[in-house]
Motif scaffolding. Sequence first.
Motif, PDB file in Angstrom:
ATOM      1  N   PRO A   1       0.803  -1.223   0.000  1.00  0.00           N
ATOM      2  CA  PRO A   1       0.000   0.000   0.000  1.00  0.00           C
ATOM      3  C   PRO A   1       0.841   1.282   0.000  1.00  0.00           C
ATOM      4  N   HIS A   2       2.104   1.167  -0.371  1.00  0.00           N
ATOM      5  CA  HIS A   2       3.001   2.316  -0.275  1.00  0.00           C
ATOM      6  C   HIS A   2       3.437   2.828  -1.651  1.00  0.00           C
ATOM      7  N   ALA A   3       2.480   3.090  -2.502  1.00  0.00           N
ATOM      8  CA  ALA A   3       2.789   3.484  -3.877  1.00  0.00           C
ATOM      9  C   ALA A   3       3.605   4.765  -3.967  1.00  0.00           C
ATOM     10  N   HIS A   4       3.498   5.624  -2.966  1.00  0.00           N
ATOM     11  CA  HIS A   4       4.195   6.914  -3.036  1.00  0.00           C
ATOM     12  C   HIS A   4       5.354   7.027  -2.055  1.00  0.00           C
ATOM     13  N   LEU A   5       5.792   5.903  -1.506  1.00  0.00           N
ATOM     14  CA  LEU A   5       6.915   5.898  -0.578  1.00  0.00           C
ATOM     15  C   LEU A   5       8.178   6.396  -1.289  1.00  0.00           C
TER      16      LEU A   5
END
Length: 130
Positions: A79-83
């Motif tokens: 769920p960390h597409a923009h990390l």
Amino acid sequence: MPDSAPMRRVLYVEDDRINIVLMEEVFRRLPGWSLDCVEDGAQALQALREDKPDLLLIDMNLPDMNGLELLARLRAETPHAHLPCVALSADALPEQIAGALEAGFMAYWLKPIDVLQLAKTLHELGTNGH
């Protein structure tokens, strides 16, 4: 940094023990930041399913996948597409650097790591609230 401020966290994906020890030493001197280390892409994906760091440092040559594959799987499977992610490598070929940046890495750092560059990036992430 006030005691009430949360620690910011970095996940470092690196299979070379010497590089891990060096990075751990750098982070001992960075107040407000903690470092977690894993040694391959599969461990990184598992760690990211369980928790979210503030920054991911990815060695481009891991034993089970390369950094580009890990970034693609991170974006698709967690769920960390923009990390924010930084690529680390001793390889300075312009096409490899360009490919990593086009794939979505925020930066490509050459080894040995520039400690001042690392500290500047951490400061910017800390002040931008990522």
